[in-house]
Design a protein around this motif. Structure first.
Motif, PDB file in Angstrom:
ATOM      1  N   LEU A 180       0.808  -1.227   0.000  1.00 38.32           N
ATOM      2  CA  LEU A 180       0.000   0.000   0.000  1.00 38.32           C
ATOM      3  C   LEU A 180       0.844   1.282   0.000  1.00 38.32           C
ATOM      4  O   LEU A 180       0.631   2.147  -0.857  1.00 38.32           O
ATOM      5  N   PRO A 181       1.844   1.422   0.899  1.00 40.14           N
ATOM      6  CA  PRO A 181       2.631   2.668   0.860  1.00 40.14           C
ATOM      7  C   PRO A 181       3.402   2.860  -0.453  1.00 40.14           C
ATOM      8  O   PRO A 181       3.532   3.990  -0.934  1.00 40.14           O
ATOM      9  N   SER A 182       3.908   1.768  -1.060  1.00 37.94           N
ATOM     10  CA  SER A 182       4.671   1.941  -2.301  1.00 37.94           C
ATOM     11  C   SER A 182       3.755   2.312  -3.472  1.00 37.94           C
ATOM     12  O   SER A 182       4.102   3.173  -4.283  1.00 37.94           O
ATOM     13  N   ASP A 183       2.564   1.680  -3.532  1.00 40.14           N
ATOM     14  CA  ASP A 183       1.604   2.082  -4.582  1.00 40.14           C
ATOM     15  C   ASP A 183       1.185   3.539  -4.369  1.00 40.14           C
ATOM     16  O   ASP A 183       1.055   4.310  -5.323  1.00 40.14           O
ATOM     17  N   LEU A 184       0.998   3.897  -3.103  1.00 40.29           N
ATOM     18  CA  LEU A 184       0.591   5.271  -2.785  1.00 40.29           C
ATOM     19  C   LEU A 184       1.696   6.275  -3.141  1.00 40.29           C
ATOM     20  O   LEU A 184       1.419   7.375  -3.636  1.00 40.29           O
ATOM     21  N   ALA A 185       2.947   5.865  -2.907  1.00 38.30           N
ATOM     22  CA  ALA A 185       4.078   6.758  -3.232  1.00 38.30           C
ATOM     23  C   ALA A 185       4.066   7.106  -4.722  1.00 38.30           C
ATOM     24  O   ALA A 185       4.264   8.270  -5.101  1.00 38.30           O
ATOM     25  N   VAL A 186       3.810   6.102  -5.560  1.00 42.54           N
ATOM     26  CA  VAL A 186       3.776   6.350  -7.009  1.00 42.54           C
ATOM     27  C   VAL A 186       2.593   7.249  -7.356  1.00 42.54           C
ATOM     28  O   VAL A 186       2.733   8.232  -8.097  1.00 42.54           O
ATOM     29  N   ARG A 187       1.428   6.909  -6.776  1.00 38.67           N
ATOM     30  CA  ARG A 187       0.223   7.682  -7.096  1.00 38.67           C
ATOM     31  C   ARG A 187       0.364   9.144  -6.652  1.00 38.67           C
ATOM     32  O   ARG A 187       0.016  10.065  -7.398  1.00 38.67           O
ATOM     33  N   THR A 188       0.911   9.368  -5.461  1.00 40.05           N
ATOM     34  CA  THR A 188       1.037  10.756  -4.986  1.00 40.05           C
ATOM     35  C   THR A 188       2.106  11.515  -5.775  1.00 40.05           C
ATOM     36  O   THR A 188       1.962  12.713  -6.002  1.00 40.05           O
ATOM     37  N   TYR A 218      12.928  21.175 -10.427  1.00 37.67           N
ATOM     38  CA  TYR A 218      11.918  21.201  -9.360  1.00 37.67           C
ATOM     39  C   TYR A 218      11.877  19.900  -8.549  1.00 37.67           C
ATOM     40  O   TYR A 218      11.133  19.807  -7.578  1.00 37.67           O
ATOM     41  N   HIS A 219      12.648  18.922  -8.955  1.00 34.21           N
ATOM     42  CA  HIS A 219      12.823  17.667  -8.208  1.00 34.21           C
ATOM     43  C   HIS A 219      11.573  16.820  -8.024  1.00 34.21           C
ATOM     44  O   HIS A 219      11.594  15.865  -7.271  1.00 34.21           O
ATOM     45  N   VAL A 220      10.461  17.194  -8.657  1.00 31.44           N
ATOM     46  CA  VAL A 220       9.244  16.401  -8.459  1.00 31.44           C
ATOM     47  C   VAL A 220       9.292  15.128  -9.301  1.00 31.44           C
ATOM     48  O   VAL A 220       8.905  14.058  -8.835  1.00 31.44           O
ATOM     49  N   GLU A 221       9.818  15.248 -10.509  1.00 30.47           N
ATOM     50  CA  GLU A 221       9.905  14.055 -11.366  1.00 30.47           C
ATOM     51  C   GLU A 221      10.841  13.015 -10.744  1.00 30.47           C
ATOM     52  O   GLU A 221      10.626  11.818 -10.876  1.00 30.47           O
ATOM     53  N   LYS A 222      11.809  13.470  -9.966  1.00 30.74           N
ATOM     54  CA  LYS A 222      12.717  12.535  -9.276  1.00 30.74           C
ATOM     55  C   LYS A 222      11.932  11.731  -8.229  1.00 30.74           C
ATOM     56  O   LYS A 222      12.204  10.554  -8.006  1.00 30.74           O
ATOM     57  N   ARG A 223      10.953  12.401  -7.592  1.00 36.22           N
ATOM     58  CA  ARG A 223      10.117  11.696  -6.598  1.00 36.22           C
ATOM     59  C   ARG A 223       9.421  10.505  -7.246  1.00 36.22           C
ATOM     60  O   ARG A 223       9.268   9.463  -6.628  1.00 36.22           O
ATOM     61  N   LEU A 224       8.978  10.681  -8.482  1.00 34.88           N
ATOM     62  CA  LEU A 224       8.294   9.587  -9.171  1.00 34.88           C
ATOM     63  C   LEU A 224       9.274   8.454  -9.480  1.00 34.88           C
ATOM     64  O   LEU A 224       8.963   7.285  -9.240  1.00 34.88           O
ATOM     65  N   ARG A 225      10.467   8.817  -9.949  1.00 33.92           N
ATOM     66  CA  ARG A 225      11.459   7.776 -10.248  1.00 33.92           C
ATOM     67  C   ARG A 225      11.839   7.028  -8.972  1.00 33.92           C
ATOM     68  O   ARG A 225      11.959   5.815  -8.956  1.00 33.92           O
ATOM     69  N   ALA A 232       9.983   6.751  -6.287  1.00 36.98           N
ATOM     70  CA  ALA A 232       8.829   5.993  -5.777  1.00 36.98           C
ATOM     71  C   ALA A 232       8.655   4.695  -6.563  1.00 36.98           C
ATOM     72  O   ALA A 232       8.332   3.657  -5.989  1.00 36.98           O
ATOM     73  N   LYS A 233       8.888   4.757  -7.873  1.00 40.31           N
ATOM     74  CA  LYS A 233       8.631   3.588  -8.729  1.00 40.31           C
ATOM     75  C   LYS A 233       9.416   2.358  -8.287  1.00 40.31           C
ATOM     76  O   LYS A 233       8.883   1.239  -8.261  1.00 40.31           O
ATOM     77  N   ILE A 234      10.677   2.578  -7.881  1.00 38.01           N
ATOM     78  CA  ILE A 234      11.489   1.413  -7.511  1.00 38.01           C
ATOM     79  C   ILE A 234      10.923   0.718  -6.263  1.00 38.01           C
ATOM     80  O   ILE A 234      11.084  -0.497  -6.090  1.00 38.01           O
ATOM     81  N   THR A 235      10.213   1.453  -5.414  1.00 39.97           N
ATOM     82  CA  THR A 235       9.684   0.820  -4.188  1.00 39.97           C
ATOM     83  C   THR A 235       8.593  -0.210  -4.525  1.00 39.97           C
ATOM     84  O   THR A 235       8.290  -1.072  -3.716  1.00 39.97           O
ATOM     85  N   GLN A 236       8.001  -0.111  -5.730  1.00 45.68           N
ATOM     86  CA  GLN A 236       7.036  -1.148  -6.143  1.00 45.68           C
ATOM     87  C   GLN A 236       7.757  -2.395  -6.648  1.00 45.68           C
ATOM     88  O   GLN A 236       7.145  -3.441  -6.811  1.00 45.68           O
ATOM     89  N   ILE A 237       9.056  -2.250  -6.950  1.00 47.00           N
ATOM     90  CA  ILE A 237       9.786  -3.344  -7.599  1.00 47.00           C
ATOM     91  C   ILE A 237      10.694  -4.108  -6.624  1.00 47.00           C
ATOM     92  O   ILE A 237      10.646  -5.325  -6.559  1.00 47.00           O
ATOM     93  N   TYR A 238      11.521  -3.379  -5.850  1.00 49.15           N
ATOM     94  CA  TYR A 238      12.486  -4.142  -5.033  1.00 49.15           C
ATOM     95  C   TYR A 238      11.859  -4.705  -3.760  1.00 49.15           C
ATOM     96  O   TYR A 238      10.727  -4.433  -3.444  1.00 49.15           O
ATOM     97  N   GLU A 239      12.668  -5.519  -3.102  1.00 53.17           N
ATOM     98  CA  GLU A 239      12.239  -6.208  -1.861  1.00 53.17           C
ATOM     99  C   GLU A 239      10.935  -6.979  -2.047  1.00 53.17           C
ATOM    100  O   GLU A 239      10.083  -6.987  -1.166  1.00 53.17           O
TER     101      GLU A 239
END
Ligand SMILES: Cc1cc2nc3c(=O)[nH]c(=O)nc-3n(C[C@H](O)[C@H](O)[C@H](O)COP(=O)(O)OP(=O)(O)OC[C@H]3O[C@@H](n4cnc5c(N)ncnc54)[C@H](O)[C@@H]3O)c2cc1C
Length: 106
Positions: free
Chosen positions: A36-44, A61-68, A70-77
């Motif tokens: 849930l938190p990793s899916d939410l990280a991508v969505r937010t 503005y560093h916002v696009e970096k937040r998306l990059r 966040a995306k890895i948190t859906q993949i690793y671990e």
């Protein structure tokens, strides 16, 4: 976004408390807390980019970096597809245990 982040944080901390208390068998809860938190990280992050309009995709503005990030948190671990599989398995096991207990009582 802030409200959902707080809810995800509460879920994560509840699982951490469960583990700290020494509870055995927390697969389902730990998968909930990864999924849930990793899916939410991508969505937010996507929402934040939309909020910023054209600035959202500019590197300065560093916002696009937040998306990059966040995306890895859906993949690793353990990918989120696998977390869903773990949750489904645990729920199926729980349903089986409940059905057996009900049968035994009848
Ligand atoms: C940058 C990066 C860092 C990583 N760091 C770590 C790390 O620190 N620790 C760690 O443990 N792993 C890490 N991984 C690995 C990650 O957790 C996944 O295990 C891995 O990316 C997927 O395995 P695979 O490449 O063999 O692909 P596959 O196993 O072929 O998976 C490909 C896709 O299919 C999905 N999939 C596979 N099997 C099923 C299934 N039965 N049902 C539904 N969907 C399925 C997967 O979720 C994935 O999206 C990292 C991956 C990347 C890209």
């Amino acid at each position: 976004m802030a409200c959902e982040i707080e809810a995800a944080r509460a879920l994560l901390y509840a699982t951490a408390r469960m583990i700290d208390a020494g509870k055995k068998g927390y697969s389902k809860e730990s998968s909930y807390s990864k999924l849930l938190p990793s899916d939410l990280a991508v969505r937010t992050a996507i929402e934040a980019i939309a909020l910023m309009g054209p600035y959202g995709v500019l590197k300065e503005y560093h916002v696009e970096k937040r998306l990059r990030d966040a995306k890895i948190t859906q993949i690793y671990e353990g990918t989120n597809e696998i977390q869903r599989t773990v949750i489904a398995l645990e729920l199926t096991k729980e349903a089986g245990t409940k059905a057996k207990a009900k049968e035994a009582r009848a």
